[in-house]
Motif scaffolding. Structure first.
Motif, short mmCIF file in Angstrom:
data_model
loop_
_atom_site.label_atom_id
_atom_site.label_comp_id
_atom_site.label_asym_id
_atom_site.label_seq_id
_atom_site.Cartn_x
_atom_site.Cartn_y
_atom_site.Cartn_z
N ASP A 175 0.75 -1.24 -0.04
CA ASP A 175 -0.05 -0.10 0.00
C ASP A 175 0.90 1.26 -0.18
O ASP A 175 1.35 1.68 0.96
N THR A 176 1.01 2.04 -1.11
CA THR A 176 2.26 2.90 -1.16
C THR A 176 1.90 4.22 -0.67
O THR A 176 2.49 4.94 -0.22
N ARG A 177 0.43 4.11 -0.43
CA ARG A 177 0.02 5.48 0.55
C ARG A 177 0.58 5.33 1.98
O ARG A 177 1.08 6.66 2.44
N THR A 178 0.93 4.24 2.52
CA THR A 178 1.39 4.16 3.75
C THR A 178 2.90 4.31 3.90
O THR A 178 3.58 5.22 4.64
N LEU A 179 3.40 4.13 2.39
CA LEU A 179 4.91 4.53 2.38
C LEU A 179 4.99 6.19 2.26
O LEU A 179 5.99 6.58 2.69
N GLY A 180 4.13 6.75 1.35
CA GLY A 180 4.20 8.11 1.27
C GLY A 180 4.26 8.83 2.59
O GLY A 180 4.74 9.61 2.87
N GLU A 181 2.99 8.09 3.41
CA GLU A 181 2.73 8.69 4.71
C GLU A 181 3.96 8.42 5.73
O GLU A 181 4.28 9.65 6.35
N ASP A 191 -10.15 -13.16 -4.02
CA ASP A 191 -11.04 -13.15 -2.91
C ASP A 191 -10.70 -11.88 -2.09
O ASP A 191 -11.61 -11.52 -1.39
N ASP A 192 -9.76 -11.23 -2.19
CA ASP A 192 -9.36 -10.02 -1.41
C ASP A 192 -9.47 -8.76 -1.94
O ASP A 192 -9.47 -7.74 -1.53
N VAL A 193 -9.67 -9.02 -3.35
CA VAL A 193 -9.81 -7.83 -4.18
C VAL A 193 -10.94 -6.64 -3.63
O VAL A 193 -10.37 -5.32 -3.29
N GLN A 194 -11.82 -6.99 -3.49
CA GLN A 194 -13.03 -6.10 -3.12
C GLN A 194 -12.53 -5.51 -1.51
O GLN A 194 -12.71 -4.33 -1.24
N SER A 195 -12.31 -6.47 -0.64
CA SER A 195 -12.01 -5.87 0.99
C SER A 195 -10.65 -5.25 0.85
O SER A 195 -10.76 -4.23 1.36
N LYS A 196 -9.58 -5.73 0.51
CA LYS A 196 -8.28 -5.03 0.71
C LYS A 196 -8.04 -3.97 -0.19
O LYS A 196 -7.52 -2.84 -0.09
N LEU A 197 -8.49 -4.07 -1.72
CA LEU A 197 -7.95 -3.09 -2.46
C LEU A 197 -9.01 -2.08 -2.71
O LEU A 197 -8.81 -0.75 -3.08
N ILE A 198 -10.30 -2.52 -2.96
CA ILE A 198 -11.42 -1.54 -3.37
C ILE A 198 -11.79 -0.89 -2.10
O ILE A 198 -12.07 0.45 -2.01
N ASP A 199 -12.35 -1.54 -0.92
CA ASP A 199 -12.85 -1.14 0.06
C ASP A 199 -11.74 0.04 0.87
O ASP A 199 -12.32 0.83 1.46
N GLY A 214 -9.81 1.75 -0.84
CA GLY A 214 -9.71 2.86 -1.80
C GLY A 214 -8.51 2.99 -2.57
O GLY A 214 -8.26 3.82 -3.25
N PHE A 215 -7.64 1.95 -2.17
CA PHE A 215 -6.28 1.94 -3.25
C PHE A 215 -6.78 1.86 -4.54
O PHE A 215 -6.05 2.41 -5.47
N ILE A 216 -7.71 1.07 -5.24
CA ILE A 216 -8.30 1.14 -6.44
C ILE A 216 -9.77 1.50 -6.45
O ILE A 216 -10.33 0.92 -5.43
N LYS A 217 -10.17 1.84 -7.77
CA LYS A 217 -11.84 1.71 -7.75
C LYS A 217 -12.33 0.62 -8.66
O LYS A 217 -11.83 -0.10 -9.38
N ALA A 218 -13.56 0.26 -8.19
CA ALA A 218 -14.26 -0.87 -8.70
C ALA A 218 -14.15 -0.72 -10.24
O ALA A 218 -13.91 -1.60 -11.04
N SER A 219 -14.40 0.31 -10.80
CA SER A 219 -14.47 0.79 -12.16
C SER A 219 -13.31 0.30 -12.76
O SER A 219 -12.93 0.05 -13.95
N ASP A 220 -12.08 0.53 -12.03
CA ASP A 220 -10.58 0.32 -12.63
C ASP A 220 -10.52 -1.13 -13.15
O ASP A 220 -9.55 -1.38 -13.85
N VAL A 221 -11.27 -2.14 -12.50
CA VAL A 221 -11.06 -3.50 -12.79
C VAL A 221 -12.52 -4.10 -13.13
O VAL A 221 -12.56 -5.32 -13.19
N GLY A 222 -13.10 -3.25 -13.63
CA GLY A 222 -14.43 -3.56 -14.64
C GLY A 222 -15.51 -4.42 -13.50
O GLY A 222 -16.43 -5.14 -13.96
N LEU A 223 -15.57 -4.00 -12.31
CA LEU A 223 -16.29 -4.07 -11.49
C LEU A 223 -17.55 -3.21 -11.41
O LEU A 223 -17.42 -2.20 -11.67
#
Ligand code: GAL
Length: 375
Positions: free
Chosen positions: A307-313, A356-364, A366-375
């Protein structure tokens, strides 16, 4: 007190002016807990990122720039198109332009010593970002993810998915490694190969192409320059056409990151592979959007998310501490020896992402948007 208010308060009380004055008195000393710590520094930051051609670096640069500008710091963000001479001249310009803090994600960790020596003459504090800078005294801190653990997570994922401990084999694997000029790449490879090599040695895993380093030190022999997708694709094309003729199928591809994985997936597709029974396990790193989509489509098995946001922080926190003249927070003072000194580092934790982690870890998150991956 908010971080922005803390930096503004410092500015208001003129500590910046004070620190500037004292800095010139202490030319040449490295920051953090030493003389500079007491003196603080001006929040004038030069950020140097390797390239725009890989998704993560755009995110990393823009995000840190926003954090700093929100705190009223002066920021100069540069990208170097994976060209080392361009990165060197950009850093020179940043130093000449008054940058007092440099945040550098090195293209090649072996070529920055001279320009950092120049920066030190201007009393700049240097933070190595994500990739270590080698062969110099003039790097003060390093902030990154646990690079060895990235590889370990890839190796352990394959070990579990293939139940290697109980498998008889032969299971065919094609290993790849990262860019030979990237200090991180040897850590990624070592983390994975320390898990997998015993199975290669026992014969459970076989490498039909022969691209199988006998030890971690040989990692660069299978390195892909510049982490280039097209180079990984043509390398995979060669291996498939030369060593997988007839009915042989590749069972596993150890890809150290997503930009290589996307090239490898394209090569497999053109060789007629399609998700399903005969499709290989493929690893990755970075959770690039195209690769998260590939994971959802069954074309890639996992990615190691950082999560590169944490590295920036974390780097923003380091800069805050440097500006305030406080002790800089690190959590590792042993691992990263750059050949001249062990650089005080802050390591963040990477984690595995599967379908199975995409929704919870990446989308929820806010790392990526659902629309970025066709969801
Ligand atoms: C590494 C970095 C990875 C990956 C790769 C290609 O140094 O840690 O996250 O992005 O470079 O850019």
């Amino acid at each position: 007190m908010s971080r922005r208010k803390k930096i503004l308060a410092l500015a208001a009380t003129g500590i910046f002016a004070l620190s500037l004055a004292s800095c010139s008195a202490d030319a040449g000393t490295s920051g953090g807990g030493g003389d500079d710590a007491a003196a603080g520094a001006e929040c004038n930051v030069g950020i140097s990122m390797p390239t725009r051609s890989l998704e993560r670096w755009i995110n990393d640069g823009e995000q840190l720039k926003t954090l700093l500008e929100d705190a009223d710091c002066t920021v100069d963000l540069q990208y170097a198109d994976n060209k080392t001479d361009q990165q060197i001249s950009q850093i020179q310009n940043q130093v000449a332009g008054g940058a007092k803090i440099l945040v550098v994600a090195a293209i090649d960790g072996e070529v920055l010593a001279p320009v950092l020596a120049e920066a030190k003459k201007q009393d700049a504090t240097v933070i190595a970002y994500d990739r270590l800078i080698n062969g110099t005294e003039d790097v003060d801190y390093y902030a990154t993810f646990d690079n060895y653990k990235v590889g370990q997570l890839q190796g352990e994922f394959l070990q579990t998915e293939l139940d290697l401990a109980n498998a008889t084999g032969p299971i065919s694997i094609e290993p790849f490694a990262g860019s030979p000029d990237d200090n991180n790449a040897k850590f990624f490879f070592s983390g994975a190969w320390d898990v997998l090599l015993p199975y290669v040695e026992s014969g459970v895993l076989v490498v039909p192409s022969g691209q199988s380093p006998a030890s971690n030190d040989d990692w660069a022999s299978i390195g892909i320059q510049g982490w280039a997708s097209d180079k990984a694709q043509s390398e995979m094309d060669n291996r498939l056409s030369s060593f997988y003729t007839g009915d042989e199928k590749v069972d596993v591809v150890l890809s150290p990151n997503d930009s290589l994985a996307i090239g490898i997936i394209a090569s497999l597709k053109s060789a007629g592979y399609a998700p399903g029974a005969d499709y290989p396990l493929i690893t990755g790193q970075d959770a690039d959007k195209a690769n998260v989509k590939a994971i959802l489509d069954g074309e890639q098995s996992m990615t190691v998310w950082k999560d590169t946001r944490t590295l920036g922080e974390q780097v923003f926190t380091m800069i805050e501490e440097i500006v305030a003249g406080d002790e800089v927070t690190v959590n590792d003072t042993e691992t990263y020896d750059n050949g001249v000194k062990v650089v005080p580092s802050f390591l963040l934790d990477p984690e595995v992402v599967v379908k199975d982690d995409v929704q919870s870890k990446l989308i929820d998150s806010g790392f990526i948007k659902a629309s970025d991956v066709g969801l």
